[in-house]
Design a protein around this motif. Structure first.
Motif, PDB file in Angstrom:
ATOM      1  N   PRO A  91       9.302  13.587 -27.353  1.00 46.87           N
ATOM      2  CA  PRO A  91      10.140  12.419 -27.658  1.00 46.87           C
ATOM      3  C   PRO A  91       9.300  11.239 -28.133  1.00 46.87           C
ATOM      4  O   PRO A  91       8.157  11.060 -27.714  1.00 46.87           O
ATOM      5  N   ASP A  92       9.894  10.454 -29.003  1.00 42.30           N
ATOM      6  CA  ASP A  92       9.205   9.279 -29.530  1.00 42.30           C
ATOM      7  C   ASP A  92       9.604   8.069 -28.693  1.00 42.30           C
ATOM      8  O   ASP A  92      10.742   7.583 -28.792  1.00 42.30           O
ATOM      9  N   PRO A  93       8.690   7.537 -27.848  1.00 43.88           N
ATOM     10  CA  PRO A  93       9.058   6.417 -26.974  1.00 43.88           C
ATOM     11  C   PRO A  93       9.340   5.125 -27.731  1.00 43.88           C
ATOM     12  O   PRO A  93       9.932   4.202 -27.178  1.00 43.88           O
ATOM     13  N   THR A  94       8.917   5.058 -29.000  1.00 43.70           N
ATOM     14  CA  THR A  94       9.155   3.828 -29.775  1.00 43.70           C
ATOM     15  C   THR A  94      10.458   3.887 -30.566  1.00 43.70           C
ATOM     16  O   THR A  94      10.830   2.897 -31.194  1.00 43.70           O
ATOM     17  N   ALA A  95      11.122   5.035 -30.564  1.00 41.11           N
ATOM     18  CA  ALA A  95      12.337   5.176 -31.374  1.00 41.11           C
ATOM     19  C   ALA A  95      13.409   4.207 -30.895  1.00 41.11           C
ATOM     20  O   ALA A  95      13.552   3.936 -29.694  1.00 41.11           O
ATOM     21  N   THR A  96      14.138   3.684 -31.856  1.00 43.38           N
ATOM     22  CA  THR A  96      15.221   2.770 -31.519  1.00 43.38           C
ATOM     23  C   THR A  96      16.385   3.012 -32.464  1.00 43.38           C
ATOM     24  O   THR A  96      16.198   3.372 -33.630  1.00 43.38           O
ATOM     25  N   VAL A  97      17.575   2.860 -31.942  1.00 43.36           N
ATOM     26  CA  VAL A  97      18.780   2.969 -32.758  1.00 43.36           C
ATOM     27  C   VAL A  97      19.322   1.565 -32.973  1.00 43.36           C
ATOM     28  O   VAL A  97      19.474   0.798 -32.022  1.00 43.36           O
ATOM     29  N   THR A  98      19.548   1.224 -34.217  1.00 38.85           N
ATOM     30  CA  THR A  98      20.023  -0.110 -34.541  1.00 38.85           C
ATOM     31  C   THR A  98      21.118  -0.032 -35.589  1.00 38.85           C
ATOM     32  O   THR A  98      21.296   1.006 -36.249  1.00 38.85           O
ATOM     33  N   GLU A  99      21.868  -1.100 -35.733  1.00 39.31           N
ATOM     34  CA  GLU A  99      22.905  -1.174 -36.762  1.00 39.31           C
ATOM     35  C   GLU A  99      22.479  -2.183 -37.808  1.00 39.31           C
ATOM     36  O   GLU A  99      22.096  -3.315 -37.474  1.00 39.31           O
ATOM     37  N   VAL A 100      22.489  -1.762 -39.063  1.00 39.28           N
ATOM     38  CA  VAL A 100      22.100  -2.618 -40.181  1.00 39.28           C
ATOM     39  C   VAL A 100      23.254  -2.652 -41.170  1.00 39.28           C
ATOM     40  O   VAL A 100      23.610  -1.612 -41.737  1.00 39.28           O
ATOM     41  N   ALA A 101      23.837  -3.811 -41.341  1.00 37.32           N
ATOM     42  CA  ALA A 101      24.955  -3.974 -42.284  1.00 37.32           C
ATOM     43  C   ALA A 101      26.033  -2.904 -42.063  1.00 37.32           C
ATOM     44  O   ALA A 101      26.557  -2.325 -43.017  1.00 37.32           O
ATOM     45  N   GLY A 102      26.315  -2.628 -40.808  1.00 34.24           N
ATOM     46  CA  GLY A 102      27.362  -1.677 -40.470  1.00 34.24           C
ATOM     47  C   GLY A 102      26.957  -0.223 -40.491  1.00 34.24           C
ATOM     48  O   GLY A 102      27.782   0.655 -40.226  1.00 34.24           O
ATOM     49  N   ARG A 153      24.402   2.822 -39.000  1.00 31.53           N
ATOM     50  CA  ARG A 153      23.593   3.152 -37.824  1.00 31.53           C
ATOM     51  C   ARG A 153      22.305   3.833 -38.279  1.00 31.53           C
ATOM     52  O   ARG A 153      22.330   4.821 -38.993  1.00 31.53           O
ATOM     53  N   LEU A 154      21.176   3.275 -37.855  1.00 30.54           N
ATOM     54  CA  LEU A 154      19.870   3.816 -38.232  1.00 30.54           C
ATOM     55  C   LEU A 154      19.060   4.114 -36.975  1.00 30.54           C
ATOM     56  O   LEU A 154      19.032   3.318 -36.037  1.00 30.54           O
ATOM     57  N   ARG A 155      18.376   5.264 -36.983  1.00 27.68           N
ATOM     58  CA  ARG A 155      17.420   5.589 -35.921  1.00 27.68           C
ATOM     59  C   ARG A 155      16.023   5.414 -36.503  1.00 27.68           C
ATOM     60  O   ARG A 155      15.617   6.148 -37.406  1.00 27.68           O
ATOM     61  N   LEU A 156      15.321   4.426 -36.008  1.00 28.29           N
ATOM     62  CA  LEU A 156      13.983   4.091 -36.499  1.00 28.29           C
ATOM     63  C   LEU A 156      12.946   4.679 -35.548  1.00 28.29           C
ATOM     64  O   LEU A 156      13.057   4.512 -34.324  1.00 28.29           O
ATOM     65  N   THR A 157      11.959   5.366 -36.090  1.00 28.87           N
ATOM     66  CA  THR A 157      11.040   6.150 -35.270  1.00 28.87           C
ATOM     67  C   THR A 157       9.582   5.772 -35.507  1.00 28.87           C
ATOM     68  O   THR A 157       9.227   5.221 -36.548  1.00 28.87           O
ATOM     69  N   HIS A 158       8.751   6.081 -34.500  1.00 24.83           N
ATOM     70  CA  HIS A 158       7.286   5.914 -34.604  1.00 24.83           C
ATOM     71  C   HIS A 158       6.909   4.514 -35.087  1.00 24.83           C
ATOM     72  O   HIS A 158       6.068   4.353 -35.976  1.00 24.83           O
ATOM     73  N   LEU A 159       7.511   3.514 -34.478  1.00 24.58           N
ATOM     74  CA  LEU A 159       7.325   2.142 -34.933  1.00 24.58           C
ATOM     75  C   LEU A 159       5.896   1.649 -34.741  1.00 24.58           C
ATOM     76  O   LEU A 159       5.463   0.717 -35.433  1.00 24.58           O
ATOM     77  N   ASP A 160       5.158   2.263 -33.806  1.00 20.35           N
ATOM     78  CA  ASP A 160       3.785   1.816 -33.577  1.00 20.35           C
ATOM     79  C   ASP A 160       2.766   2.602 -34.394  1.00 20.35           C
ATOM     80  O   ASP A 160       1.557   2.373 -34.276  1.00 20.35           O
ATOM     81  N   ARG A 161       3.214   3.523 -35.243  1.00 20.73           N
ATOM     82  CA  ARG A 161       2.285   4.309 -36.058  1.00 20.73           C
ATOM     83  C   ARG A 161       1.589   3.407 -37.075  1.00 20.73           C
ATOM     84  O   ARG A 161       2.240   2.711 -37.860  1.00 20.73           O
ATOM     85  N   VAL A 162       0.275   3.440 -37.081  1.00 18.05           N
ATOM     86  CA  VAL A 162      -0.497   2.615 -38.017  1.00 18.05           C
ATOM     87  C   VAL A 162      -0.539   3.322 -39.367  1.00 18.05           C
ATOM     88  O   VAL A 162      -1.053   4.433 -39.478  1.00 18.05           O
ATOM     89  N   LEU A 163      -0.010   2.675 -40.374  1.00 15.68           N
ATOM     90  CA  LEU A 163       0.065   3.259 -41.715  1.00 15.68           C
ATOM     91  C   LEU A 163      -1.123   2.853 -42.588  1.00 15.68           C
ATOM     92  O   LEU A 163      -1.498   3.598 -43.493  1.00 15.68           O
ATOM     93  N   TYR A 164      -1.679   1.684 -42.322  1.00 13.53           N
ATOM     94  CA  TYR A 164      -2.842   1.185 -43.059  1.00 13.53           C
ATOM     95  C   TYR A 164      -3.946   0.907 -42.034  1.00 13.53           C
ATOM     96  O   TYR A 164      -4.053  -0.212 -41.515  1.00 13.53           O
ATOM     97  N   PRO A 165      -4.770   1.910 -41.706  1.00 15.93           N
ATOM     98  CA  PRO A 165      -5.772   1.739 -40.642  1.00 15.93           C
ATOM     99  C   PRO A 165      -6.725   0.578 -40.863  1.00 15.93           C
ATOM    100  O   PRO A 165      -7.180  -0.045 -39.894  1.00 15.93           O
TER     101      PRO A 165
END
Length: 298
Positions: A2-13, A15-27
């Motif tokens: 499981p991804d502990p950083t995953a979050t479900v949010t509503e954007v402009a109506g 529903r989005l599940r956003l994952t791996h929010l702490d993953r560094v994309l540009y080291p």
């Protein structure tokens, strides 16, 4: 796992599940996925008009800029039903592509690891273009300073032809100039771009190349007229680039082009561009304003 950083949010109506929010994309800078999503949220009012109505090609790097990268033209598996799509014929094949026309779609794509958004010079029909792109690509030994010299010369030629152009960085080493057009046959736009490249070579023979042969490019700027081919795409204004740092294809004002003496003057990262948009809005707004579209000469 499981991804502990995953979050479900509503954007402009939506529903989005956003994952791996702490993953560094540009080291190199520590720029993480949460920062990616925040950046695209902040610049959404500016970037969306440049994506709307155009089939997008995604450059995806789910693990970041030091991981695997791949192009995604087809609508990715599992795409939400509310994502706008467009059937596009490529040679003998028709594929369904995503049209990024709202904030939920933009963030959904970014959450998939899409760092770069590329779009063609047409909407709906590949045979009809609504903009001209002048792509200034510096060879070895040249850079954005030389591109600025060529951009100013191109602006003079375009102005003489009754055309207005808007400059932006590529987010890499070059520049793009964009001319909004009334709907024009693709072949005519491509022919004009090729002739403009030839005229620039004649005006600046020691600086400009209009042929694709790489051996001609060292120390010069290649005017890549082929970007106006219906099969080609160009990185969108405000798109991040998959480079060591989170640089952005950034709209410019002409005094910035004229005043460029060092390459670093025209390097903008995500934070800087978000602030530019907050302070000045979309410097490329004229590109998507129907009132600015004009016909090619002749």
């Amino acid at each position: 796992m499981p991804d502990p950083t995953a979050t479900v949010t509503e954007v402009a109506g939506r529903r989005l599940r956003l994952t791996h929010l702490d993953r560094v994309l540009y080291p190199r800078t520590g720029f993480a996925k949460a920062a990616l999503l925040r950046y695209y949220t902040l610049v959404a009012p500016a970037i969306l008009p440049h994506l709307a109505g155009r089939p997008a090609s995604f450059l995806r790097l789910p693990e970041g800029v030091e991981g695997q990268r791949f192009w995604a033209k087809r609508v990715p598996p599992g795409a939400p039903g509310w994502v706008t799509t467009l059937d596009v014929t490529h040679r003998q094949e028709t594929m369904r592509q995503t049209v990024v026309d709202d904030l939920p779609t933009l963030l959904w794509a970014a959450n998939l690891g899409c760092l770069e958004f590329h779009v063609p010079q047409w909407r709906g029909d590949p045979a009809t273009h609504d903009r001209l792109i002048i792509d200034l690509d510096p060879g070895d030994g040249a850079g954005v300073v030389e591109c600025c010299v060529v951009a100013l010369a191109a602006r003079e030629l375009l102005t003489a032809d009754g055309l207005r152009c808007w400059p932006k960085t590529t987010g890499s080493k070059g520049l793009h100039l964009t001319v909004p057009l009334l709907d024009t046959p693709a072949e005519r736009v491509s022919a004009y771009a090729r002739e403009l490249a030839r005229r620039l070579r004649q005006a600046l023979p020691d600086l400009v190349v209009d042929q694709m042969a790489k051996q001609l490019r060292p120390g010069r700027v290649f005017v890549d007229w082929s970007q106006n081919n219906s099969a080609k795409t160009t990185v969108a204004a405000y798109s991040l680039r998959a480079r060591p740092e989170p640089t952005v294809s950034t709209p410019l004002e002409w005094p910035e082009v004229a005043g460029c003496r060092r390459a670093e003057q025209l390097v903008f990262t995500a934070d800087a561009v978000a602030e530019r948009v907050r302070a000045a809005g979309d410097l490329h707004a004229g590109v998507t304003d129907p009132a600015q579209a004009v016909a090619l000469p002749g």
